[in-house]
Design a protein around this motif. Structure first.
Motif, short mmCIF file in Angstrom:
data_model
loop_
_atom_site.label_atom_id
_atom_site.label_comp_id
_atom_site.label_asym_id
_atom_site.label_seq_id
_atom_site.Cartn_x
_atom_site.Cartn_y
_atom_site.Cartn_z
N ALA A 171 0.07 0.12 -9.20
CA ALA A 171 -0.83 -1.07 -8.75
C ALA A 171 0.26 -2.20 -8.30
CB ALA A 171 -1.80 -1.61 -9.72
N LEU A 172 -0.05 -3.02 -7.14
CA LEU A 172 0.57 -3.96 -6.82
C LEU A 172 -0.45 -5.51 -7.10
CD1 LEU A 172 2.73 -2.90 -3.94
CD2 LEU A 172 3.43 -3.09 -6.41
N SER A 173 -0.41 -6.33 -7.76
CA SER A 173 -1.22 -7.38 -8.02
C SER A 173 -0.81 -8.57 -8.95
CB SER A 173 -2.46 -6.74 -9.12
OG SER A 173 -3.23 -7.54 -9.46
N PRO A 174 -1.49 -9.89 -8.58
CA PRO A 174 -0.89 -10.90 -9.27
C PRO A 174 -1.84 -10.92 -10.78
CG PRO A 174 -2.73 -11.36 -8.00
CD PRO A 174 -2.55 -10.05 -7.55
N VAL A 176 -2.09 4.69 -0.11
CA VAL A 176 -2.24 3.29 -0.26
C VAL A 176 -3.93 3.01 -0.24
CG1 VAL A 176 -1.74 1.06 0.14
CG2 VAL A 176 -0.15 2.60 0.56
N GLU A 177 -4.56 2.59 -1.37
CA GLU A 177 -5.91 2.10 -1.28
C GLU A 177 -6.02 0.84 -1.88
OE1 GLU A 177 -7.33 6.62 -2.20
OE2 GLU A 177 -6.95 5.63 -3.79
N PRO A 178 -7.19 0.12 -1.37
CA PRO A 178 -7.35 -1.18 -1.97
C PRO A 178 -7.47 -1.19 -3.35
CG PRO A 178 -8.93 -0.42 -0.02
CD PRO A 178 -8.15 0.89 -0.64
N LEU A 179 -6.88 -2.26 -3.88
CA LEU A 179 -7.03 -2.80 -5.11
C LEU A 179 -8.56 -3.15 -5.55
CD1 LEU A 179 -5.02 -3.68 -7.22
CD2 LEU A 179 -5.31 -6.04 -6.67
N TYR A 214 3.79 -12.34 -9.17
CA TYR A 214 3.35 -11.07 -8.56
C TYR A 214 4.14 -9.88 -8.90
CZ TYR A 214 0.66 -8.57 -5.06
OH TYR A 214 -0.46 -7.67 -4.52
N GLY A 215 3.28 -8.93 -9.44
CA GLY A 215 4.06 -7.80 -10.07
C GLY A 215 3.50 -6.32 -9.73
N MET A 216 4.03 -5.36 -10.32
CA MET A 216 3.62 -4.02 -10.29
C MET A 216 3.16 -3.58 -11.72
SD MET A 216 6.87 -1.79 -9.14
CE MET A 216 8.58 -2.04 -10.03
N VAL A 217 2.08 -2.77 -11.55
CA VAL A 217 1.37 -2.07 -13.11
C VAL A 217 1.55 -0.63 -12.75
CG1 VAL A 217 -0.40 -2.21 -14.20
CG2 VAL A 217 0.07 -4.04 -12.91
N TRP A 218 1.86 0.04 -14.00
CA TRP A 218 1.94 1.44 -14.06
C TRP A 218 1.47 2.14 -15.57
CZ3 TRP A 218 6.35 -1.32 -13.78
CH2 TRP A 218 7.30 -0.93 -14.94
N HIS A 219 1.26 3.30 -15.82
CA HIS A 219 1.03 3.65 -17.14
C HIS A 219 2.27 4.06 -17.99
CE1 HIS A 219 -0.65 5.97 -20.44
NE2 HIS A 219 -1.90 5.48 -20.28
N PRO A 220 2.48 3.94 -18.98
CA PRO A 220 3.52 4.28 -19.74
C PRO A 220 3.84 5.81 -19.71
CG PRO A 220 2.31 2.82 -21.29
CD PRO A 220 1.56 3.19 -20.17
N ARG A 221 2.82 6.71 -19.41
CA ARG A 221 3.20 7.95 -19.35
C ARG A 221 4.22 8.34 -18.21
NH1 ARG A 221 -1.90 7.91 -16.77
NH2 ARG A 221 -3.12 8.38 -18.80
N LEU A 222 4.17 7.52 -17.09
CA LEU A 222 5.11 7.53 -15.87
C LEU A 222 6.38 6.81 -15.92
CD1 LEU A 222 2.43 7.24 -13.41
CD2 LEU A 222 3.45 9.25 -14.07
N ASN A 223 6.64 6.12 -17.20
CA ASN A 223 7.70 5.53 -17.47
C ASN A 223 9.08 6.32 -17.02
OD1 ASN A 223 6.92 3.21 -18.25
ND2 ASN A 223 7.51 3.56 -20.50
N SER A 224 9.11 7.58 -17.45
CA SER A 224 10.53 8.41 -17.03
C SER A 224 10.42 9.33 -16.09
CB SER A 224 10.96 8.92 -18.45
OG SER A 224 11.12 8.14 -19.45
N ASP A 225 9.00 9.52 -15.35
CA ASP A 225 8.88 10.50 -14.25
C ASP A 225 9.94 10.08 -13.20
OD1 ASP A 225 6.93 12.47 -12.88
OD2 ASP A 225 7.28 10.95 -11.57
#
Length: 301
Positions: A148-151, A129-132, A271-282
């Motif tokens: 990422a967890l962010s508003p 876990v690292e700072p936004l 408030y939500g979470m963010v990720w890249h589509p390449r990890l959708n099915s990982d």
């Protein structure tokens, strides 16, 4: 180079070396000694027929070939992991590494229950876990951050999943002269504010709302963490506008009390979470996202 002669186990080490651009830091992240990582770099140079990392007066720099390889690895490594593992994922034996960017707010509100749930079920999983930061979404794009967890909703091209609704309240020192249960905008403007500036050069959600309402507050204090805002309140006239759940987490702190924010700025925000589509099915990433969503769903409205 022929693939028959290549050791594909070196690709993960190469990815870390190119990201860190530093043998010692890469060795620490890869749990190797510096001498072992130096030998790995020598093997990689021989395999690719390129220096990959070149020492300069500013430290190591990537060669043009290394930059091209780094871009390819962003997509190849997740696919290789999924290919080798198939659709199966066993949290009890998984040794995957997940890197998350978030603020101390997310760690306070979600962390205790989330970390407990993750490591109870996946004791060998590595979670960093690292700072936004202003670079977080770029880091997700380039595969250096997984989640990422962010508003702050991300640019198009990244996935966003709302987790819960949050709203702002005012936190003040216990002996602050304001005794009303809810502040007005005039009262808010009357006192200095401690501002939490998580992302330098970017406007925070609450500051944008205040600017839209034409509210100008007296100069106060700017800090990088929500916890620092609470620490600054006792003995001052400062007002902190902070997420409600953060104040509720400190309800046993008698040095600080809660006052409802002005109605004009009290509207909830996602408030939500963010990720890249390449990890959708990982499988590992899907499993971690499901745990985050579970813990968020357990939060009281």
């Amino acid at each position: 180079m022929h693939i028959e002669n290549a050791d594909l186990n070196l690709l993960k080490a190469l990815d870390v070396l190119l990201e860190e651009r530093h043998v010692s830091r890469a060795a620490a992240r890869f749990h190797l000694s510096q001498s072992a990582m130096s030998r790995t770099l020598s093997r990689l140079r021989e395999t690719f027929g390129d220096e990959l990392l070149v020492r300069t007066t500013r430290g190591y720099e990537l060669t043009p070939r290394a930059r091209a390889i780094q871009q390819e690895l962003e997509f190849i490594l997740p696919r290789l992991r999924a290919l080798v593992r198939g659709g199966e994922f066993d949290p009890a034996t998984s040794a995957d590494s997940i890197r998350v960017n978030c603020t101390d707010y997310a760690v306070t509100v979600l962390g205790g229950r989330l970390f407990g749930r993750i490591f109870e079920q996946a004791p060998r999983l590595s979670l960093t876990v690292e700072p936004l930061s202003p670079r977080t979404y770029d880091e997700i794009e380039h595969g250096r951050v997984d989640l990422a967890l962010s508003p702050v909703q991300p640019p198009s091209g990244l996935h966003w999943q709302p987790l819960f609704q949050e709203d702002y309240v005012c936190a003040v020192a216990f002996d602050h002269p304001i005794t009303a249960s809810r502040l007005t905008l005039d009262q808010l403007a009357e006192y200095p504010r401690v501002s939490v500036v998580v992302l330098p050069q970017q406007v925070m959600v609450i500051d944008r709302r205040l600017a839209e309402l034409g509210v100008t507050q007296r100069s106060g204090l700017r800090v990088p963490y929500f916890e620092a805002a609470f620490t600054a309140l006792p003995g001052t006239l400062l007002i902190a506008l902070v997420p409600r759940r953060l104040v509720e987490a400190r309800r046993n702190d008698s040095s600080v009390r809660l006052i409802e924010a002005p109605a004009e700025i009290a509207a909830p925000f996602p408030y939500g979470m963010v990720w890249h589509p390449r990890l959708n099915s990982d499988p590992a990433h899907v499993w971690v996202r499901e745990r985050v969503a579970e813990v968020a769903a357990d939060l009281r409205p």
